[in-house]
Design an enzyme around this catalytic site. Sequence first.
Site, PDB file in Angstrom:
ATOM      1  N   TYR A   1      46.452  44.839  22.656  1.00  0.00           N
ATOM      2  CA  TYR A   1      47.761  45.152  23.249  1.00  0.00           C
ATOM      3  C   TYR A   1      47.723  46.438  24.080  1.00  0.00           C
ATOM      4  CZ  TYR A   1      49.582  41.719  19.924  1.00  0.00           C
ATOM      5  OH  TYR A   1      49.813  40.569  19.213  1.00  0.00           O
TER       6      TYR A   1
ATOM      7  N   LYS B   1      37.267  38.929  12.821  1.00  0.00           N
ATOM      8  CA  LYS B   1      36.605  37.754  13.411  1.00  0.00           C
ATOM      9  C   LYS B   1      35.180  38.192  13.751  1.00  0.00           C
ATOM     10  CE  LYS B   1      36.865  33.541  15.144  1.00  0.00           C
ATOM     11  NZ  LYS B   1      36.913  32.366  14.273  1.00  0.00           N
TER      12      LYS B   1
ATOM     13  N   ASP C   1      40.765  33.041  11.022  1.00  0.00           N
ATOM     14  CA  ASP C   1      41.166  31.627  11.002  1.00  0.00           C
ATOM     15  C   ASP C   1      41.277  31.135   9.564  1.00  0.00           C
ATOM     16  OD1 ASP C   1      38.467  32.233  11.096  1.00  0.00           O
ATOM     17  OD2 ASP C   1      37.868  30.418  12.161  1.00  0.00           O
TER      18      ASP C   1
ATOM     19  N   ASP D   1      49.796  40.729  13.793  1.00  0.00           N
ATOM     20  CA  ASP D   1      51.041  40.239  14.393  1.00  0.00           C
ATOM     21  C   ASP D   1      51.282  38.793  13.958  1.00  0.00           C
ATOM     22  OD1 ASP D   1      53.201  39.833  16.013  1.00  0.00           O
ATOM     23  OD2 ASP D   1      52.167  40.185  17.911  1.00  0.00           O
TER      24      ASP D   1
ATOM     25  N   ASP E   1      53.819  37.317  10.594  1.00  0.00           N
ATOM     26  CA  ASP E   1      54.918  36.369  10.822  1.00  0.00           C
ATOM     27  C   ASP E   1      54.729  35.118   9.967  1.00  0.00           C
ATOM     28  OD1 ASP E   1      56.220  37.982  12.608  1.00  0.00           O
ATOM     29  OD2 ASP E   1      56.502  36.403  14.103  1.00  0.00           O
TER      30      ASP E   1
END
Length: 358
Positions: A138, A189, A221, A245, A249
């Site tokens: 970001y 990852k 994942d 993020d 959620d």
Amino acid sequence: MKSAVLPGDGIGPEIVAEALKVLERLRGNGISIETEVAAIGGAGYDVAGQPLPEATLGLARQADAVLLGAVGGPRYDALPRELRPERGILAIRKALGLFANLRPALLYPELSDASTLKAEVVAGLDLMIVRELTGDIYFGQPRGRRSNAAGEAEGFDTMLYSASEIRRIARIGFEIARKRDRRLCSVDKANVLDTSILWREEVTAAAKGYPDVELSHMYVDNAAMQLVRNPRQFDVIVTGNLFGDILSDEASMLAGSIGMLPSASLDANNKGLYEPIHGSAPDIAGQNKANPLATILSLAMMFRYTFGRPDLGARIEGAVRKVLGAGLRTADIALAGGPSIGTRQMGDAVVSALSSYP
Ligand code: NAD
């Protein structure tokens, strides 16, 4: 101690008013907390032409903690991007250096039917996601758009973490795990990304300072899958901005209504911004329908993490549990066809449940 109070827009002022009732009720427990209200978001734009007015930022800088409602609303949707209410939140997080975002996903047993997952999978769920908030893809440079050799448009972003940024968030993860079940799962990852290989090395190195905490690693994942398969296996998850993020959620839905979930964003000295995870809910604003519990539980987090009073945090959480146990529900968490109460009545119920504690 001083807390800046930023109600914001939509249901923000209504839910913050209920949290302030709770704060008022707790006065006289050996704490003295001064509060001062200021405008942010659309309300900031209305009074000062900016979603984060300078006076608000000045107050937030001086304060030990910030309690925020929510920002945004259709009235402001046509404003240019830099004046949109949501910019106020991004700007305050950045200005205060709030790099650690803490999101508990806790399912109160009384609400196990509110989750979209089967009650037996989520009953007793109590996990904390620690998300790094000021780095990663970001913010990494370079980013932008360009044409490739064939003249085709390309968009690109840079995933980037320094070793010190990783160590700093890892330490927060370990410290929090230490106060809970002492299990920390670091999500990355590392099978594909160089950033993640460094992440894993640094988190592993940080673990040496926390021999009492059991560290595990998981690819993102798999973590996304495990969160819906068996979410109770987790105690604390620490991860980067992008993965956090998405996973936070996902985890929030495990716990049922968005109206129940608090959050904290901390700097290196435990100064924090505390806010519900939901938005300003313009569809129900001003109707005494909003659930104030996420904001009240955000106040509980403020006592735990900034004011060093986990006892008062636990007291607020206990009062919320008691109210839910008594069957009181706002519309978002009411059983189908069951009765519900309004925002103010829910706040009053929590205050009176607090009163019945010693
Ligand atoms: P939202 O979270 O405001 O609402 C989504 C749905 O959940 C709505 O149906 C709403 O009524 C309901 N809801 C939310 N909070 C509730 C509560 N406390 N009690 C009962 N029901 C509740 O998300 P949205 O509709 O996508 O966005 C509305 C506005 O909020 C937009 O302007 C958006 O940009 C802004 N927003 C702000 C924040 C923030 O302030 N941190 C976060 C997300 C969205």
